[in-house]
Scaffold this active site. Sequence first.
Site, PDB file in Angstrom:
ATOM      1  N   ARG A  17      -9.890  -0.820  11.433  1.00  0.00           N
ATOM      2  CA  ARG A  17      -9.693  -2.260  11.372  1.00  0.00           C
ATOM      3  C   ARG A  17     -10.840  -2.870  10.586  1.00  0.00           C
ATOM      4  O   ARG A  17     -11.972  -2.372  10.613  1.00  0.00           O
ATOM      5  CB  ARG A  17      -9.658  -2.873  12.783  1.00  0.00           C
ATOM      6  CG  ARG A  17      -8.639  -2.244  13.700  1.00  0.00           C
ATOM      7  CD  ARG A  17      -7.230  -2.461  13.254  1.00  0.00           C
ATOM      8  NE  ARG A  17      -6.706  -3.768  13.619  1.00  0.00           N
ATOM      9  CZ  ARG A  17      -5.469  -4.157  13.368  1.00  0.00           C
ATOM     10  NH1 ARG A  17      -4.648  -3.370  12.748  1.00  0.00           N
ATOM     11  NH2 ARG A  17      -5.065  -5.351  13.750  1.00  0.00           N
ATOM     12  N   GLU A  75      -6.907 -10.426   5.282  1.00  0.00           N
ATOM     13  CA  GLU A  75      -5.875  -9.860   4.403  1.00  0.00           C
ATOM     14  C   GLU A  75      -4.542 -10.586   4.591  1.00  0.00           C
ATOM     15  O   GLU A  75      -4.255 -11.076   5.682  1.00  0.00           O
ATOM     16  CB  GLU A  75      -5.704  -8.360   4.694  1.00  0.00           C
ATOM     17  CG  GLU A  75      -5.294  -8.022   6.114  1.00  0.00           C
ATOM     18  CD  GLU A  75      -5.265  -6.532   6.391  1.00  0.00           C
ATOM     19  OE1 GLU A  75      -4.275  -6.089   6.995  1.00  0.00           O
ATOM     20  OE2 GLU A  75      -6.210  -5.805   6.010  1.00  0.00           O
ATOM     21  N   HIS A 135      -3.305  -2.112   3.132  1.00  0.00           N
ATOM     22  CA  HIS A 135      -3.066  -1.880   4.559  1.00  0.00           C
ATOM     23  C   HIS A 135      -1.713  -1.177   4.762  1.00  0.00           C
ATOM     24  O   HIS A 135      -0.825  -1.682   5.457  1.00  0.00           O
ATOM     25  CB  HIS A 135      -3.088  -3.196   5.332  1.00  0.00           C
ATOM     26  CG  HIS A 135      -3.290  -2.998   6.818  1.00  0.00           C
ATOM     27  ND1 HIS A 135      -3.759  -3.987   7.645  1.00  0.00           N
ATOM     28  CD2 HIS A 135      -3.075  -1.932   7.635  1.00  0.00           C
ATOM     29  CE1 HIS A 135      -3.831  -3.550   8.890  1.00  0.00           C
ATOM     30  NE2 HIS A 135      -3.413  -2.280   8.904  1.00  0.00           N
TER      31      HIS A 135
END
Length: 319
Positions: A238, A267, A285
Site C-alpha cells: 500500500r 492514485e 495498481h
Amino acid sequence: MPATEEKPEILQLGPYPPWDEEPLNQAFKMHRYFEAEDKTALLQSVGAHIRAIATRGELGANSALIDACPNLEIISVYGVGYDAVDLNTCRERGIRVTNTPDVLTKDVADLGVAMMLCQSRGMIGAETWVKDGSWAQKGLYPLKRQVWGKRAGILGLGRIGFEVAKRLKGFDMQLSYSDTSAKPYAEGMTYIADPVELARTSDFLFVTLAASIETRHIVGREVIDALGAKGMLINISRASNIDEDALLDALEAGRLGSAALDVFEGEPNLNPRFLDLPNVLLQPHHASGTVETRQAMGKLLRNNLTAHFAGADLLTPVL
C-alpha cells in the site's frame, strides 16, 4: 431467499468487471454510488435502506459514508487491503468487514518480481531503444544491472511476501526479511527485525506488508538511505507504507538507485514529480490484474455477501 423477500440493498462504491456486475445485480439491489452526480443526495435518498457496502481496497469506506448508512450490516472489500475502511467505526457499530485474501497472492508476487526484472534490466527503455531507431543509429543499449545472486530483503513476510521469496529463490538470491517476529516457515532466510538494517543488507527491498497506522511511512528517509544509491525499492503493498516525499527526494538526488511502484498516494492522481524521473518504474495498481484473479476476487466478494444475508459464516472475515 424467498421470492417475496426484497433483495438486500447495497451501495457499490466503484465499478467491477461485467462478470461481477451481472450476478450482483441479480442477487441484490445495487446503488452505484460512483456514478451519482450528487452523491450526497443519493445517500440522503437510499442511505437508510443500505445494508451492505461493496467497495474496493483503495476506495474503502470512511466514517462519514458509514454514518450515512444507519442500517449498515457489512462492508465487503474487493481486494486484500482494508486500511481505507474505518474499522473503528465498524467495531463500534458491530458492522462486519470482509476482504479477498489468498486469491490474489500469487499474481501480486508475480508482478513484484516482474517489476524488479523490468527495472533492473531496463526493459521499458530498451524497447523504446529498438522502436525509435536508436539501436540502428546509436548501437548497443546502455548496460544495466544483473539480478541473480544479489541480496533481496522482504519487508513483511505474510502471504504475498512469502510468495515473493519463493520466486526469488529461483534467482539464487540471498534472502532476508523483517516482520513482527521470526517466522517458522522462512526456511533458508535471515530474520532482521529492524527495517533499516534490512535495507542496509539488501540490493532489492520488497515492501509486502499490510498497511496500518503502525506501518504508515515505515519506509522513510532512514530506510531509503540505508538501501542506498545502488538499491531498488519495489512496492506491491500500500502507498501509505512509504513516505513518498522522502522517496521522491532520494530518487531525484540519486541517494536511492531506483524504484518500481504499483501503488501511490492519491492514485490515480499521483505526484507529478514521479513522471519526470528516469529511475522509477510506474504501474497502475494492477498487481492483481489478471482475468483469473479478478474473477476469483469478485466471486469471493459476492459469496461473503451471500453468506451474510443467509445467516451463514463469512468466508474471509476481517471483523
